[in-house]
Design an enzyme around this catalytic site. Structure first.
Site, PDB file in Angstrom:
ATOM      1  CG  HIS A 137      -1.590  -0.847   1.490  1.00  0.00           C
ATOM      2  ND1 HIS A 137      -1.027  -2.799   2.592  1.00  0.00           N
ATOM      3  CD2 HIS A 137      -2.459  -1.533   0.699  1.00  0.00           C
ATOM      4  CE1 HIS A 137      -1.920  -3.297   2.739  1.00  0.00           C
ATOM      5  NE2 HIS A 137      -2.811  -3.213   1.819  1.00  0.00           N
TER       6      HIS A 137
HETATM    7 FE1  FES Z   1       0.098  -1.818   4.194  1.00  0.00          FE
HETATM    8 FE2  FES Z   1       2.723  -2.440   3.612  1.00  0.00          FE
HETATM    9  S1  FES Z   1       1.862  -0.299   3.423  1.00  0.00           S
HETATM   10  S2  FES Z   1       1.077  -3.548   4.267  1.00  0.00           S
END
Ligand code: FES
Length: 181
Positions: free
Chosen positions: A146
């Site tokens: 993410h």
């Molecule tokens: Fe979501 Fe690393 S940013 S698991």
């Protein structure tokens, strides 16, 4: 590529640890990591847990290089920081960034950075950033799941991850060996 490990199964932690191992880029300690879920499933007593320490030979890790080892089924980054990285860590000491290097033990050897390589958002394995990366020049690690960024001290510099990368317990046995766990 790393896998989002949000899925929980009946054996919870063990399953997650196995997935983290499988997604780490380094398989050198795979045997030790692979047996851990079985040991863990037997709910071992404290003496068995002593098996879960990992000793790392740091004599061959050059300045600016990292290795990934496995400790309790989790990837651990061992980085030999260069002078620039150490200086950067001191500079970026803003209130929002807890310096993971402040602990007295770690200040003794500021050239070594030891972090659990598990993103504090949902547990993916962050990847080391390369020079010239289009995401920006921050030098640390980015999470492919993410998009969280960690700086060269493992401090969060962009979410959604809420916390810095964790520091495992460790101890320098001598100038060439560190024990994790
Ligand atoms: Fe979501 Fe690393 S940013 S698991």
């Amino acid at each position: 590529t790393a896998t989002n490990v949000e899925n929980k199964t009946e054996d919870g932690e063990s399953r997650r640890d196995f997935l983290l191992l499988a997604t780490s880029a380094v398989g050198a300690a795979g045997v030790a990591g692979a047996i851990w879920p079985f040991v863990d499933s037997m709910n071992p007593a404290a003496d068995v847990l002593a098996l879960s320490t990992t000793e790392v030979d740091i004599s061959q890790i050059e300045e600016g290089q990292s290795v990934t080892v496995v400790w309790r089924g989790k990837p651990v980054f061992v980085r030999h920081r260069n002078a620039e990285e150490i200086e950067q860590a001191a500079k970026d000491d803003s209130a929002s960034m807890v310096d993971v290097q402040k602990d007295a033990d770690r200040v003794q050897k500021p050239e070594w950075l030891i972090l659990i390589g598990v993103c504090t958002h949902l547990g993916c394995v962050p990847l080391g950033q390369k020079p010239g990366d289009p995401r920006g020049d921050f030098g640390g690690w980015f999470c492919p799941c993410h998009g969280s960024h960690y700086d060269t001290s493992g401090r969060i510099r962009k979410g959604p991850a809420p916390l810095n990368l964790a520091v495992p317990p460790y101890e320098f046995l001598d100038d060439e060996h560190v024990k994790i766990g």
